[in-house]
Design a protein around this motif. Structure first.
Motif, PDB file in Angstrom:
ATOM      1  N   ASP A   1       2.288 -56.311 -21.158  1.00  0.00           N
ATOM      2  CA  ASP A   1       3.267 -55.339 -20.690  1.00  0.00           C
ATOM      3  C   ASP A   1       4.627 -56.019 -20.641  1.00  0.00           C
ATOM      4  O   ASP A   1       4.815 -56.994 -19.911  1.00  0.00           O
TER       5      ASP A   1
ATOM      6  N   VAL B   1       8.649 -55.682 -19.881  1.00  0.00           N
ATOM      7  CA  VAL B   1       9.735 -54.943 -19.243  1.00  0.00           C
ATOM      8  C   VAL B   1      11.023 -55.686 -19.564  1.00  0.00           C
ATOM      9  O   VAL B   1      11.160 -56.870 -19.236  1.00  0.00           O
TER      10      VAL B   1
ATOM     11  N   HIS C   1      13.165 -49.176 -12.421  1.00  0.00           N
ATOM     12  CA  HIS C   1      11.896 -49.133 -13.151  1.00  0.00           C
ATOM     13  C   HIS C   1      10.715 -49.227 -12.189  1.00  0.00           C
ATOM     14  O   HIS C   1       9.757 -48.451 -12.292  1.00  0.00           O
TER      15      HIS C   1
ATOM     16  N   GLN D   1      13.580 -44.575 -13.129  1.00  0.00           N
ATOM     17  CA  GLN D   1      13.977 -44.637 -14.546  1.00  0.00           C
ATOM     18  C   GLN D   1      13.105 -45.675 -15.238  1.00  0.00           C
ATOM     19  O   GLN D   1      13.468 -46.840 -15.344  1.00  0.00           O
ATOM     20  N   VAL D   2      11.940 -45.235 -15.697  1.00  0.00           N
ATOM     21  CA  VAL D   2      10.970 -46.146 -16.287  1.00  0.00           C
ATOM     22  C   VAL D   2      11.455 -46.591 -17.661  1.00  0.00           C
ATOM     23  O   VAL D   2      11.829 -45.764 -18.504  1.00  0.00           O
ATOM     24  N   LEU D   3      11.451 -47.891 -17.881  1.00  0.00           N
ATOM     25  CA  LEU D   3      11.887 -48.449 -19.160  1.00  0.00           C
ATOM     26  C   LEU D   3      10.759 -48.369 -20.185  1.00  0.00           C
ATOM     27  O   LEU D   3       9.593 -48.620 -19.861  1.00  0.00           O
ATOM     28  N   SER D   4      11.103 -48.011 -21.401  1.00  0.00           N
ATOM     29  CA  SER D   4      10.100 -47.948 -22.467  1.00  0.00           C
ATOM     30  C   SER D   4       9.804 -49.348 -22.988  1.00  0.00           C
ATOM     31  O   SER D   4      10.624 -50.264 -22.865  1.00  0.00           O
ATOM     32  N   ARG D   5       8.618 -49.503 -23.566  1.00  0.00           N
ATOM     33  CA  ARG D   5       8.234 -50.805 -24.120  1.00  0.00           C
ATOM     34  C   ARG D   5       9.075 -51.113 -25.352  1.00  0.00           C
ATOM     35  O   ARG D   5       9.200 -50.275 -26.255  1.00  0.00           O
ATOM     36  N   PRO D   6       9.669 -52.286 -25.432  1.00  0.00           N
ATOM     37  CA  PRO D   6      10.470 -52.626 -26.626  1.00  0.00           C
ATOM     38  C   PRO D   6       9.595 -52.768 -27.866  1.00  0.00           C
ATOM     39  O   PRO D   6       8.398 -53.040 -27.775  1.00  0.00           O
ATOM     40  N   GLU D   7      10.216 -52.586 -29.018  1.00  0.00           N
ATOM     41  CA  GLU D   7       9.504 -52.678 -30.289  1.00  0.00           C
ATOM     42  C   GLU D   7       9.711 -54.062 -30.907  1.00  0.00           C
ATOM     43  O   GLU D   7      10.805 -54.616 -30.870  1.00  0.00           O
TER      44      GLU D   7
END
Length: 506
Positions: free
Chosen positions: A152, A154, A165, A170-176
């Protein structure tokens, strides 16, 4: 109550778990950091205090103590900032302790509450993933951490984003995960006019991973040829790309968190010191040979490098790693690189041209070439002369054979070698002929009767060392692979011998 969050320290490529313990107790207001922290870590107090003030928070008017455990391990770098800040926020009840316990945290804090990039995110992410932990890192390096796998990740830009988060606002999306884009087309071998012998040696070096020394006057094309070697080498495998990216991440050279896919090409100036070349310094940082891991190290004007720096290359050329021993650190770095060197035959460079040679020839040539020791030259498989081009050769059109054509042949030969060595010794991770040891060579590079007779005779007359014998077999095996031959023959030994001559004039 003591709040605990996790971070890491680095010793070479080794990642060590560090526990950040934060205690807020009654007493006179103070903020101290203990645990053998260097100056960069001690200065975290001011950065953390200003970052908290920037988001509208202040330290409690109590005694704040931060311990970095284990306390007897030296702590270096600014990447402890974010972990210390998160530990404080946890101790103040603003971040949930049970959630923070499952993360490894690293990042530098700006005075405005921003989270700045740091070195070592990729190895830290791989280490965290192996321990079934998540990772909190700067936003610009989220793509770098995403290569670690299922951990996971963040990656907030600011402390406010991190707080939001974990509060769920404001939940952060998983980076690519991202790979570095090609820096442009590879330099074309067809641009080099003439020098067919040197081009052949360059192809042999690429096909077998051999070290190469080019000797010739100024302007003959040595640097042009060396710069085109990466273009004919096969691309990095997935495992190699991860290794190279980890090294560059530790050095803080991984741009925008993108995985490196092209083989490194490092060309340090001849004024480079020994620590700059092999690694070291106060913090035992990786040197040029480690940054060239799985790629090419080009040393132009080889005799102009300091003698200690060149002699320090001898062990890494044999073992594929370098051990840096200092009073305050003892670390090891990978250094499996391909050495390509270039030199003039003498100081003026025109030893074989009576019209241009200086009045001290040939004595000046002997003094110049004697800067290179025999043991170092013995570790270079291919010695090739690159003579000056005639006006006729300079006037000819571009060569017909391009980098792409040569690269196809090299890739096919490398694939054969990788399959051969994987079947023989999968645990050794041998990918090319230059990495094969004596035991493996006896099984894959034993020449036929005529070739063996020539090799024995040449060894006796040229006084080759045991290392020279094995390196000759490696080159001959590569020449046989280029022809698609199963057995090393007399012709392959003869061509390998032609590349094994000493530096002219010695």
């Amino acid at each position: 109550m003591v709040a605990r969050v996790g971070t890491v320290a680095f010793q070479g490529v080794e990642v060590i778990d560090i526990e950040v313990q934060v205690s807020i107790t009654p007493g006179l207001p103070s903020f101290s950091i203990v645990g053998l922290a260097n100056k960069a870590v001690a200065e975290s107090r001011d950065r953390v205090r200003s970052a908290l003030a920037a988001i509208g928070l202040s330290l409690p008017a109590q005694r704040v103590t931060v311990n970095l455990a284990p306390a007897d391990l030296p702590k270096e770098g600014s990447h402890f900032d974010l972990a210390i800040g998160c530990g404080l926020l946890t101790a103040m009840g603003l971040l949930p302790m049970e959630d923070m316990a499952g993360y490894t945290i690293l990042g530098e804090l700006g005075l405005d509450g921003s989270i700045r990039p740091v070195a070592g995110v990729l190895p830290a992410a791989i280490h965290a993933n192996a321990g079934d932990r998540g990772l909190i890192c700067p936003a610009g390096q989220g793509g770098e951490a995403a290569w670690a796998g299922g951990a996971d990740v963040v990656a907030p830009q600011t402390l406010v984003a991190l707080l939001n988060h974990f509060k769920g606002d404001q939940v952060l999306s998983r980076p690519e995960a991202r790979a570095a884009e090609a820096a442009g087309p590879a330099l074309d071998l067809a641009d080099v006019k003439g020098q067919e012998t040197a081009k052949r040696a360059l192809e042999v070096a690429a096909a077998g991973g051999h070290n190469l020394l080019m000797i010739g006057p100024p302007g003959s094309g040595k640097s042009l040829l060396a710069a085109r070697l990466p273009g004919i080498l096969p691309p990095l495998s997935a495992a190699e790309a991860l290794e190279v990216s980890m090294v560059h991440s530790l050095a803080g050279l991984l741009e925008e968190g993108r995985l490196i896919r092209r083989r490194p090409f490092r060309e340090p100036h001849h004024s480079a010191s020994m620590p700059a070349l092999v690694g070291g310094g106060l913090r035992a940082r990786p040197g040029e040979i480690t940054l060239a891991h799985c790629g090419v190290l080009f040393l132009d004007e080889l005799p102009e490098f300091s003698r200690p720096a060149l002699e320090a290359l001898r062990q890494p050329l044999e073992t594929g790693q370098v051990s840096v021993a200092r009073a305050n650190a003892h670390v090891s770095y990978p250094a499996r690189f391909q050495l390509v060197a270039a030199m003039n035959p003498c100081r003026c460079g025109h030893l074989n041209d009576p019209a241009l040679a200086c009045n001290q020839a040939p004595r000046c040539a002997q003094e110049y070439q004697n800067r290179l020791s025999g043991p170092l030259l013995d570790r270079i498989d291919l010695h090739v002369e690159v003579p000056a081009l005639s006006p006729f050769e300079l006037d000819q059109p571009r060569a017909a054979e391009s980098t792409a054509t040569v690269a196809e042949r090299v890739a096919a030969v490398r694939a054969v070698q990788a399959e051969r060595y994987h079947a023989l010794a999968p645990e050794a991770r041998i990918t090319c002929n230059a990495q094969a040891d004596g035991e493996v060579l006896d099984r894959v590079a034993r020449p036929d009767a005529a070739g063996r007779a020539l090799l024995v005779e040449a060894t006796e007359k040229l006084r080759l060392s045991g290392r020279g014998w094995h390196r000759m077999l490696r080159v001959a095996r590569t020449l046989a692979d280029l022809e698609g031959a199963e057995t090393v023959g007399r012709a392959h030994i003869a061509e390998a011998l032609s590349y094994r001559r000493l530096v002219p004039g010695r």
